[in-house]
Each structure stands twice: as C-alpha cells, then as structure tokens.
Enzyme design. Sequence first.
Site, mmCIF file in Angstrom:
data_model
loop_
_atom_site.group_PDB
_atom_site.id
_atom_site.type_symbol
_atom_site.label_atom_id
_atom_site.label_comp_id
_atom_site.label_asym_id
_atom_site.label_seq_id
_atom_site.Cartn_x
_atom_site.Cartn_y
_atom_site.Cartn_z
ATOM 1 N N SER A 152 -34.590 5.784 -14.170
ATOM 2 C CA SER A 152 -34.327 5.623 -15.387
ATOM 3 C C SER A 152 -32.927 5.604 -15.904
ATOM 4 O O SER A 152 -32.712 4.943 -16.769
ATOM 5 C CB SER A 152 -34.928 7.298 -15.952
ATOM 6 O OG SER A 152 -36.215 7.159 -15.497
ATOM 7 N N ASP A 183 -30.499 14.496 -19.368
ATOM 8 C CA ASP A 183 -31.335 13.614 -18.487
ATOM 9 C C ASP A 183 -30.776 12.117 -18.808
ATOM 10 O O ASP A 183 -30.133 11.695 -19.508
ATOM 11 C CB ASP A 183 -32.828 14.063 -18.920
ATOM 12 C CG ASP A 183 -33.603 13.417 -17.545
ATOM 13 O OD1 ASP A 183 -33.182 13.888 -16.250
ATOM 14 O OD2 ASP A 183 -34.770 13.238 -17.910
ATOM 15 N N GLU A 198 -37.184 9.907 -26.901
ATOM 16 C CA GLU A 198 -37.958 9.436 -25.707
ATOM 17 C C GLU A 198 -38.997 10.509 -25.429
ATOM 18 O O GLU A 198 -38.929 11.755 -25.557
ATOM 19 C CB GLU A 198 -36.756 9.799 -24.618
ATOM 20 C CG GLU A 198 -37.484 9.648 -23.007
ATOM 21 C CD GLU A 198 -36.501 10.329 -22.045
ATOM 22 O OE1 GLU A 198 -36.636 9.995 -20.801
ATOM 23 O OE2 GLU A 198 -35.755 11.272 -22.296
ATOM 24 N N ASP A 253 -43.137 10.254 -17.513
ATOM 25 C CA ASP A 253 -42.696 9.891 -16.025
ATOM 26 C C ASP A 253 -42.716 11.446 -15.284
ATOM 27 O O ASP A 253 -43.070 11.249 -14.104
ATOM 28 C CB ASP A 253 -41.357 9.418 -16.246
ATOM 29 C CG ASP A 253 -40.478 9.600 -14.846
ATOM 30 O OD1 ASP A 253 -40.762 8.432 -14.091
ATOM 31 O OD2 ASP A 253 -39.728 10.321 -14.676
ATOM 32 N N HIS A 280 -44.635 11.515 -11.765
ATOM 33 C CA HIS A 280 -44.347 11.712 -10.509
ATOM 34 C C HIS A 280 -45.176 12.706 -9.511
ATOM 35 O O HIS A 280 -45.458 12.401 -8.465
ATOM 36 C CB HIS A 280 -42.892 12.269 -10.462
ATOM 37 C CG HIS A 280 -41.763 11.095 -10.537
ATOM 38 N ND1 HIS A 280 -41.489 10.175 -9.647
ATOM 39 C CD2 HIS A 280 -40.997 10.945 -11.670
ATOM 40 C CE1 HIS A 280 -40.712 9.176 -10.094
ATOM 41 N NE2 HIS A 280 -40.422 9.729 -11.356
ATOM 42 N N ASP A 288 -38.620 2.347 -19.902
ATOM 43 C CA ASP A 288 -37.610 1.949 -19.050
ATOM 44 C C ASP A 288 -37.863 1.573 -17.830
ATOM 45 O O ASP A 288 -37.517 0.681 -17.017
ATOM 46 C CB ASP A 288 -36.749 3.044 -18.693
ATOM 47 C CG ASP A 288 -37.350 4.591 -18.549
ATOM 48 O OD1 ASP A 288 -38.711 4.551 -18.696
ATOM 49 O OD2 ASP A 288 -36.642 5.435 -18.383
ATOM 50 N N HIS A 289 -39.325 1.949 -17.185
ATOM 51 C CA HIS A 289 -39.912 1.401 -16.008
ATOM 52 C C HIS A 289 -41.129 1.782 -16.138
ATOM 53 O O HIS A 289 -41.716 2.618 -17.133
ATOM 54 C CB HIS A 289 -39.100 1.999 -14.857
ATOM 55 C CG HIS A 289 -39.109 3.580 -14.723
ATOM 56 N ND1 HIS A 289 -40.367 4.007 -14.454
ATOM 57 C CD2 HIS A 289 -38.043 4.363 -15.034
ATOM 58 C CE1 HIS A 289 -40.042 5.474 -14.481
ATOM 59 N NE2 HIS A 289 -38.740 5.625 -14.913
ATOM 60 N N HIS A 301 -41.507 5.146 -9.041
ATOM 61 C CA HIS A 301 -41.736 4.128 -9.706
ATOM 62 C C HIS A 301 -42.134 2.645 -8.881
ATOM 63 O O HIS A 301 -42.224 2.501 -8.080
ATOM 64 C CB HIS A 301 -40.327 3.682 -10.270
ATOM 65 C CG HIS A 301 -39.744 5.020 -11.173
ATOM 66 N ND1 HIS A 301 -38.402 5.152 -11.356
ATOM 67 C CD2 HIS A 301 -39.998 6.256 -11.238
ATOM 68 C CE1 HIS A 301 -38.196 6.088 -11.806
ATOM 69 N NE2 HIS A 301 -39.273 6.888 -11.867
#
Length: 667
Positions: A237, A301, A453, A458, A462, A503-504, A627
């Site tokens: 990120s 972050d 955000e 995310d 995970h 972002d991914h 990711h």
Amino acid sequence: MVKIFSLLSIATAVSAVAAAGLDPAGQFKRLGACPTLGCVFPPDRSEFLAGAHFDVRVEVHAENDAKPNTEYSLTIEKIGNSKDNKHGNNGRAVDFSKWSRIKPDSPEAWDFIYNKDASAYWKTQDGDKNAATQVHVASTAWRRVQIREPGTYKVVLKYNNGKTTEAVWTVNPVQKRKAKNVILFIGDGMSTAMLTAARLISKPHISGKYQNRLHVDKFPFLGHVMTHSLDSLITDSANSASAYNTGHKSSAGALGVYPDSSPSPFDDPKQELLAELMRRRSKKNGGPGGVGIVTTAEVQDATPAAVFSHTRNRDEKATIVDQMIHGRNPVVADVILGGGGKYFHAKNGGKSLNGTDYYSVYAKEKGYKVVNDKDALLKYKGDDPLLGIFHSGNMDVWLDRHVYKANLKKQGTDPTGNGGSALNQPDLDEMVIKALEVLDKRHRKEGWFLMAEAASVDKMMHPLDYDRGLADVLELDNTVGKTKEWLKRHKLDKDTLILVTADHAHSFDVYGSVDTQYFNSFSKTEEDEKKNSIGTYENSGWPSYVDADGDGFPDNWEVRYTLAAGSAGFPTHREDFQVNVNGTRVPAVVRSSSHHHFSIYDANPEDSLNGIHKSGTLPANEAVGVHSLQDVPIFATGPGANLFSGVQDNTEIFHKIAHLLGLGEEN
C-alpha cells in the site's frame, strides 16, 4: 485534445537514446532499480511534473572486500529537438551541480548487507551470518531539484574508471486547470471481484438481472490501473499510494521517496507530493488549495501517510505524525480524520514521538480543533482545521460497529489513552461529509483535494475475513453515493472530479455458493462431505442475503446460503465459509515448536472449528493472505473524468490529477 505525457510518449521521445537494461529477473536485489554497481535516483524512465521538487542521489557500490571508487561524476543534458537555453547546456552534457545550481550534500559512505537469492535469504533468516553479502557505498545527494522546462533529459553517472549508468527522465508540461476540486476514494486492496461480490450480496436481482446497482456502477467512465512497484510485480500500500501522490514508483514500505541504502529511513531522495504542490499552486491557477485526509485506518498508516509523508519505512508512525506539521515542507492538512491515537500521546501504551502530546501540539501550534468521538465530530461546525482521531489503532470495521457491537468492548482502544473502549466511532460517510464541510468553508474559492480511504477492505482480506472486507466495500460505495448527493446540494458537483479506485488488489474471488446447513451437518473429519456443500456452475444458486430496509447492506449476515470464496495466496488454515461473529479472524498461529529461527504458522485451532483444512500456498512464515497482481478498477465522474478510461499505470493517475488541478510550474 488534452496534451499529457504518457508512457507511450516517453518511449517515443527517447527512441534515439540507448535504452538501459530491462528490469532483471529475480526475487532478491541489492537495491531496487539499481541492477549495476552505479545507482541513480530517480532511476531510468522516471516521469516528472514541470517545476515539482525532487531529490537526486547517486550511489557507487562495491561488494565484500572491494571498496567503492569515490571518483564519480553526474551529468545531465536535454535531448530532442529543443535546447535548454535557461541552463546554457545547448544539448551538451553538463555537470549536474552546475546545471541545477544546487550544491550537493557532503559525500557520504556506509555499508549494508543483502541476500543474493532465496538460498542466502533463508539461511540468513535461520541465523547464518555469513550467507548475506556486504556492500560498501559511496554516495552524493542533491536536494530540492527542479526542472521547469518540459522535455526529455538524459542523466549519466560515470564511475569505476569508465563504467556508466544512464537514466532518461521525462518532464511533463503544466496544464490549464480544469477541475476545482478532486476527491480520490481508495478502497485499499479492493478488486473487481470484491465489487462483484459486494453487489451480489447487497442488491436485489430478478431472473438473474440486478434491479439496482452499486453507486460506482453508475459512473460514466471506467478504467484499469496497473499496480506494479519499482522493483517487484506485487506492490504494497505504501509505494502504490505514493505513486498516486507523486507520479513516481517506489519500493515496498516507502512513502514519497526513492529508497536508497543509507542507514536513515528519512534521508532518501524525496519527491514532491500532490498535496505539497496543492499548497503552493500558482496564483494563475487559483492559488494554494485545501487538503483533506480521511481513513478508517490509523492516520499514520501507509495510504493516508502517502498524502503527506516522506520516509523509506512506513512503520515509522510516531515520526510520521510529526511530519504532518513539522516536516521539511509540511502539508498541514485542513482536515485529518481516522484512527491512530496511540501515536498522539504517551499515556497507557501510547507511542508518540519522544512522549509528546501531539493533540496539544496540533492544537496550539497549528490551530487544530481536536475531536475524539462521533458526537464531537458531528457537532463541530467551525472553520478551524480539524483533527479527529477515534481509535487508538485502526478503526473498527463496519460489521462490528453496526452488527456485532460487543466486539467493540476492548480495553485500551480509546484514542485519548484513558484505557477505555472506543465505543462511539463515526462511519466513513460521516467523516467524509464532515471533511467536505471543513474544506468548503476553508477553501471554497481556491478548491481542494480530498483523499478518503476505506482501509479495512485490505485489513480484513489479509486474515481471510471476507464478510468484514465486503461490508467495508459496501460502506465505501454508500459513502460515494452520499458524497455525490452532498456535492449536488452544495452546487459543487459540476466542479468536482470524483475518482474511486484501489491501491492494489487481493486474489479474492467467488467460485460458487455454500449450503452452510448441509456443511455444518458433518463433523470436521468428514471433509469430503463438507466440500459437497459447495455448489458450482448450475448448482451455484443465489445466496440468502437480503437488504429489505434498503440501507445498502444485508440485513442478516448469518444466512444459510453463502458465497464459496477464497484467495490464491493464503496461509494454512481452516475454512467454514461463515461469518465470524466474535471478531476479526485469526486464520493461523505460530507453531509451538520449530527448529527454525523464524516463526512457522499453522492453522489456528480456535478458528473455523468445524471447517475444512486448507494447506497454505505461501511461505510457511506468512500468517495471513497477501496482495495480488491484478489490475484494479478506477471509476471517474466530473470534469476530466474521461482521462481515466482505459488501461494506465498507477503513476499516470498523479499526472492526470495534477493536470486537472493546474499544478506545477514552468519557465
């Protein structure tokens, strides 16, 4: 036609220049974007906005017993049809210090180590001190360089008695401003598959046709973004968010810099951020504008910090708090909302820099109004800059704030350090609307940039907690809808570009449906029978989720028919395809005994007790999913939205936003 440089135009412009070597294959590197013993940062094929500040560093390396030759030089020349008369080189290579009129830092020297391949890496992890390779470095840096004349430039490092490293840089022109305001929504880790799944569980459908769609589905322009980093195919990120904020690629963990090999995580060559450019936008293009930052993560972050921070190490969170107001060229955002309270104080586990009370410092030095819960946020109607911190760490996810509220009762989550629980946290839409109110009051005339955000998409993907991740996707989508309504009510909709992207991605996808009643009728040893509860193709019937109250979220998350979903990259764990009512999943735990010096993870015996065993696809020291390579979608509406159609590199997003906001400066 809009004239914006692209990767294709870069390739055309430098066709007459001998190309540097392609990115070398391999998993382990001495230093990102530095395949030879001579390093130039920014590296080959970097793209700049005219007038943006950036640092330059060169490094000369020597391995093991060799020593680096300190007799090296850096030159620059403009290539192509035009001549750089301002600097007087007329197409000839000129000493970089003379050309830039910047005195470099004093020459530096240091050592570092790296692993040449997987064998060396794992031996080092297991305590073999001789497996790594030592590198000796000689280096020079130039700070706050500017190139104000658009065009293509060749930079050459000469070192080690005739060896060279070349870098071709392209400088994009400043464009006339087209948008007054820009909102960049980032669903951290959000993929197209997640949006598809979120639509499936929240929108009514008849005969296989949706009767309503997501708010982002209704945007007029859709594109895709390539997310690779400077030196790896899978990004994190920090450097992916940095690409959006600088127009430069970086390496894992880095924010607003090209990572060098120096001991300090704060002296790496910096790139001027979009927010910094916004703060010094020319009077011709509307003057300095506002900046807002909203996140459901800690405000330190990776993604929010990419808006205002410069460091090689995203984990330097205490210093990142200080950089917002005391950095080299501090952004001092008009509004900052999110979590991360423990880095603002030193009480009860607080981790602030040097024990400083940053709530007080922000208020006294920069005039911030500080709020720490939902009621105080919604009550605020002033025009002072606003700092809202609502959790000691990352804010709790939508599913726990609204459905499984008992999970909020955790000691030490209060953002002020009083040891209590953060029971009154705002939703993402409430933070975004308040940020818009503050920005509108403070910069109605000049315009503003807001990054918002949905971080826990995310953070839930995970640990393979798909229900919580999809709920936060829906929260983001609902926030987008409410934002559009607010802009229309305040007559700002025609002046504001809205972008929604990620972002991914994660490798999440849905491959069928699950009859959890049938699944649960068998014991955990009857795995084949449990697997038969998964329906594929013609047996993949519709899930049981219903949104009867029309709030955009399923009314019940504990349904019989759920999604058969998974990821390509995961640790060894157990899976039951059902919501975790007691909080975020912990799919894997450290093995109690191992001959290795590093941790090995096995399936958590307390997670998915009646689930099926899934052997991990990742290195054994990975505790959560990772990711993925996927391109991510970008949805656009408002002035200039058409620029974001098609497939584009993540660095191009910065240049398109900068163009539409009229950022940069030329001769």
